[in-house]
Design an enzyme around this catalytic site. Sequence first.
Site, PDB file in Angstrom:
ATOM      1  CG  HIS A 104      -1.624   1.206   1.426  1.00  0.00           C
ATOM      2  ND1 HIS A 104      -1.632   1.964   2.648  1.00  0.00           N
ATOM      3  CD2 HIS A 104      -2.477   2.089   0.456  1.00  0.00           C
ATOM      4  CE1 HIS A 104      -2.361   3.116   2.443  1.00  0.00           C
ATOM      5  NE2 HIS A 104      -2.913   2.998   1.254  1.00  0.00           N
ATOM      6  CB  SER A 105       0.530   4.275   0.103  1.00  0.00           C
ATOM      7  OG  SER A 105       0.910   5.769   0.143  1.00  0.00           O
ATOM      8  CG  LEU A 106       6.709   4.236   2.128  1.00  0.00           C
ATOM      9  CD1 LEU A 106       7.471   4.883   1.276  1.00  0.00           C
ATOM     10  CD2 LEU A 106       6.923   4.305   3.570  1.00  0.00           C
ATOM     11  CG  HIS A 273      -4.076   6.789   0.055  1.00  0.00           C
ATOM     12  ND1 HIS A 273      -3.444   6.302  -0.992  1.00  0.00           N
ATOM     13  CD2 HIS A 273      -2.941   6.822   1.077  1.00  0.00           C
ATOM     14  CE1 HIS A 273      -2.098   6.096  -0.774  1.00  0.00           C
ATOM     15  NE2 HIS A 273      -1.856   6.233   0.313  1.00  0.00           N
TER      16      HIS A 273
END
Length: 299
Positions: A104-106, A273
């Site tokens: 997820h994301s980073l 997000h």
Amino acid sequence: MAEQQCMEIKLSVPWGHVAAKTYGSPTGKPVLLVHGQQDNLGSFTRLMKYLPKELFYYVCIDLPGHGWSSPFPSWMIVDITVYAHALYFILEALQWKMFIYIGHSLAAQIAVMFSIFQPNRIRKLISLDGLLMGPQDKDYVIHFYTTSTLLVKAYHKTEKPQSYTKAEILHALKTMRMCSLNSEAANALFERAVTKVNGNGKYIYNRDLRVRHHPLLFMNMDECQKFNNKLSVPIYLFLPSDGVLLQYEELKLALKTIKTKTILEIINTDGNHDVHNNNPEKIAPFICEILNSDNFSKL
């Protein structure tokens, strides 16, 4: 839904340990799940209820300096390259050569960098609203000053951690972040996010002070695109309607370039997000199909 079987483990790494939770059989296909900045592996707890357990072995980790994992050494500046290299040692501890990665994301950004210096190890990259993206006008001098200042504060422990009530922590987890979480999602993060302070019934955050500053932003957009352009691992990119990546004008160019280099599937979904934690039922069917298929192209 019935309680799912899981096990807490600690992985030995050069700077301490990485805390993890496992699901499924150790003889199954290895799947590594990695959370985003300032979160912890609890962000996947709700999603795990929907994923197939028979043929897969899932290891959800707390990134260094998050949750119950050891922070990096106090003298180090923490940036995304450090996380990418840390992943190598995590995989050494797991004794995994190849694996499926859900990030997820980073965490998806970490996977992009890792896949370049350790090619042919990630079988599939399932990215939850994550790709290397950075501002065009980032001043590296300012970034260096900020990260160095945080390092010194963390090393000398000059900033005494504040304590909060559980209600205050949950409120912050729900509202004081890039995108809001619902109550169930915030509760999923709570246990590993904090440590109870003896005597007053309050809590302090577990996270490393250095992770407050986004560990990616030493790169501008052009530099990020150079990394994205080298992607060769099959990537399945979830783009939530109210997510982060869709806000970037450069996303279309990045995706066009990536598609010429490797398999790229885009999965559009409703949500923000943190849709994987807020509404895991929305994306779980797609992830199940990706996991179970060698040629997933029906999205």
